[in-house]
Write an enzyme that holds these catalytic residues in place. Structure first.
Site, short mmCIF file in Angstrom:
data_model
loop_
_atom_site.label_atom_id
_atom_site.label_comp_id
_atom_site.label_asym_id
_atom_site.label_seq_id
_atom_site.Cartn_x
_atom_site.Cartn_y
_atom_site.Cartn_z
N GLU A 78 0.98 -1.20 0.00
CA GLU A 78 -0.05 0.07 -0.01
C GLU A 78 0.89 1.31 -0.05
O GLU A 78 1.66 1.45 0.63
CB GLU A 78 -1.03 -0.16 1.17
CG GLU A 78 -1.85 1.16 1.12
CD GLU A 78 -2.84 1.11 2.32
OE1 GLU A 78 -2.98 -0.13 3.04
OE2 GLU A 78 -3.41 2.02 2.94
N LYS A 262 -6.64 -1.07 12.15
CA LYS A 262 -6.33 -1.37 10.92
C LYS A 262 -4.86 -0.41 10.45
O LYS A 262 -3.97 -0.96 10.16
CB LYS A 262 -7.10 -1.24 9.89
CG LYS A 262 -6.80 -1.93 8.70
CD LYS A 262 -6.08 -1.12 7.65
CE LYS A 262 -5.56 -1.63 6.32
NZ LYS A 262 -5.10 -0.72 5.33
N ASP A 278 5.45 -14.39 11.58
CA ASP A 278 4.15 -14.80 11.35
C ASP A 278 3.09 -13.45 11.47
O ASP A 278 2.39 -13.53 12.39
CB ASP A 278 3.93 -16.00 12.04
CG ASP A 278 2.32 -16.43 12.18
OD1 ASP A 278 1.30 -15.90 11.41
OD2 ASP A 278 2.18 -17.76 12.38
N HIS A 376 -2.52 10.88 0.12
CA HIS A 376 -2.63 9.46 -0.39
C HIS A 376 -2.70 9.21 -1.62
O HIS A 376 -2.02 8.48 -2.49
CB HIS A 376 -3.86 9.03 0.30
CG HIS A 376 -3.99 7.47 0.67
ND1 HIS A 376 -3.89 7.24 1.56
CD2 HIS A 376 -4.15 6.48 -0.62
CE1 HIS A 376 -4.03 5.92 1.70
NE2 HIS A 376 -4.12 5.30 0.38
C1 MEV Z 1 -5.54 3.23 5.45
O1 MEV Z 1 -4.72 2.03 5.18
C2 MEV Z 1 -5.42 3.31 7.07
C3 MEV Z 1 -6.14 4.45 7.54
O2 MEV Z 1 -7.64 4.14 7.44
C4 MEV Z 1 -6.03 4.43 9.05
C5 MEV Z 1 -7.08 5.29 9.74
O3 MEV Z 1 -8.14 5.57 9.34
O4 MEV Z 1 -6.84 5.46 11.02
C6 MEV Z 1 -5.75 5.66 7.29
#
Ligand code: MEV
Length: 425
Positions: A78, A262, A278, A376
């Site tokens: 990513e 995430k 792992d 991004h």
């Molecule tokens: C994207 O891979 C991760 C984000 O969504 C994390 C977040 O929202 O804190 C930008």
């Protein structure tokens, strides 16, 4: 003016890492030649192998962990993740860096026993022999003992009710030192299983490591002066408050907590993969830890201290090793581990926790101010350009054009490439 690290070509970056003594000439040569797994080794690692699957390897900059500067290897598909980690780390470095601490590397394995005629006395019987059983296991693993590890505890729980009836479960707590520990724990469980069967008069079923690594947590923290968080549009104090509001949503809303975590795992996994560890184990452990109070919560916490500074903390189970398994077999994993100049699995866990916190800081700062898409999409545009068939210098040119025209899509990238062909023909 000297070029910034990110402005160099990949080959120049490798040279710079040699100059900075982050990697050796030999490691650099391996990186320049692809350096990954050979087909032969890969074929021995799994079953039914048919090939190799590459992912980009990069390095995050600016990490200052417990007073030491670290270059962090990250494997990730990513765009923006490495830039964001480096950016978060830079802010923290301006404030003295991260403080991190890892628990001793204790893993837990469990043995399930069913059809136990009298569970309560059976449990007592095993625990009466606890020291003897621990000593027996430790005696058969002298190298682990020599390295300071070994079995620490044997405990038990009776589950009176389950869909399969009552069961007795035994838990071994083992200090696995620098390994992730799965093989070691599973072997010890199977070694002791016949004794448990005899002492309980029950039937042994599962003997398996638990990925709920709640005795192997890594803790990272940082304290940030507001001025170092300022954006063009917002003063630092306002950014602090905005980050707190963003964090508050993750505290109350599972839809946000999952995404918040995430983002943390973007950084954590990238290092876990780069070091041949792992990542499914780490993922399983992290998300379960986030749910330990019966509801998913953010893995990190952000508060304001009495001086108005932003204080961040992250606590995460990290079952990662620097020996054994793919960490030892994969040549790039070896380079990545060497790059961090670490001596133990704990030190690696400390760095990984800091990467998670840096990632989270960068995401919350961007999301709560100008939004994530601006930075991004500029990086994402390069991937779109490649997907449209752009090569070499065309990749950046097409990406820039798409950003300028505010249309970042494969079809549009193809259109720009076509326009270019017409102009050049
Ligand atoms: C994207 O891979 C991760 C984000 O969504 C994390 C977040 O929202 O804190 C930008």
């Amino acid at each position: 003016m000297a070029m910034k690290f990110y402005q160099l070509t990949a080959t120049e970056r490798i040279k710079e890492l040699i100059n900075l003594k982050v990697i050796s000439e030999e490691d650099a040569a391996l990186l320049l030649n692809g350096g990954g797994l050979s087909r032969e080794v890969a074929d021995h690692m799994i079953e039914n192998g048919i090939g190799l699957f590459d992912l980009p390897l990069g390095v995050a900059q600016n990490f200052m962990v417990n007073g030491r500067s670290v270059w962090v290897p990250m494997v990730i598909e990513e765009s923006s993740v490495i830039a964001a980690a480096s950016n978060g780390a830079k802010i923290v470095a301006q404030n003295g860096g991260f403080t991190a601490k890892a628990d001793p590397p204790r893993m837990i394995g469990q043995i399930q026993v069913i059809n136990v005629p009298n569970p309560v006395p059976a449990k007592r019987n095993v625990l009466r022999h606890k020291q003897e059983l621990i000593a027996k296991l430790n005696a058969s693993h002298p190298s682990l003992i020599n390295r300071g590890g070994g079995v620490l505890d044997l405990s038990s729980k009776i589950f009176q009710k389950s869909t399969a009836g009552p069961m007795l479960v035994f838990y071994l707590t083992i200090d696995v030192r620098d390994a992730m520990g799965a093989n070691l724990v599973n072997s010890m469980l199977e070694e002791i299983a016949p004794d448990i069967a005899r002492l309980t008069e029950g039937e042994i079923r599962l003997c398996i490591l638990s990925n709920y690594a709640d005795k192997r947590l890594a803790h990272a923290s940082c304290t940030i002066r507001p001025a170092t968080l300022a954006k063009e549009e917002q003063a630092g104090e306002e950014v602090v408050d905005r980050i707190l509001v963003a964090h508050a949503l993750a505290e109350v809303d599972p839809y946000r907590a999952v995404t918040h975590n995430k983002g943390i795992m973007n950084g954590v996994d990238a290092v876990v993969i780069a070091t041949g560890n792992d990542w499914r184990a780490v993922e399983a452990g992290a998300h379960s830890w986030a749910c330990k109070k019966g509801k998913i919560r953010p893995l990190s916490s952000w508060t304001k201290d009495s001086d108005g500074n932003l204080h961040g903390e992250l606590e995460i189970p990290l079952a990662v090793g620097i020996i054994g398994g793919a960490t030892q077999v994969h040549p790039l994993a070896q380079i990545c581990i060497r790059m961090m100049k670490i001596q133990s699995s704990g030190e690696m866990a400390e760095i990984i926790a800091c990467v998670g916190l840096a990632q989270n800081l960068a995401a919350l700062r961007a999301l709560s101010t100008e939004g994530i898409q601006k930075g991004h999409m500029a990086l994402h545009a390069r991937q779109i350009a490649i997907a449209a068939g752009a090569q070499g210098a065309d990749i950046d040119r097409v990406a820039e054009m798409m950003c300028k025209e505010g249309n970042i899509a494969v079809d549009h990238a193809k259109e720009i490439l076509r326009r270019n062909e017409i102009t050049n023909s």
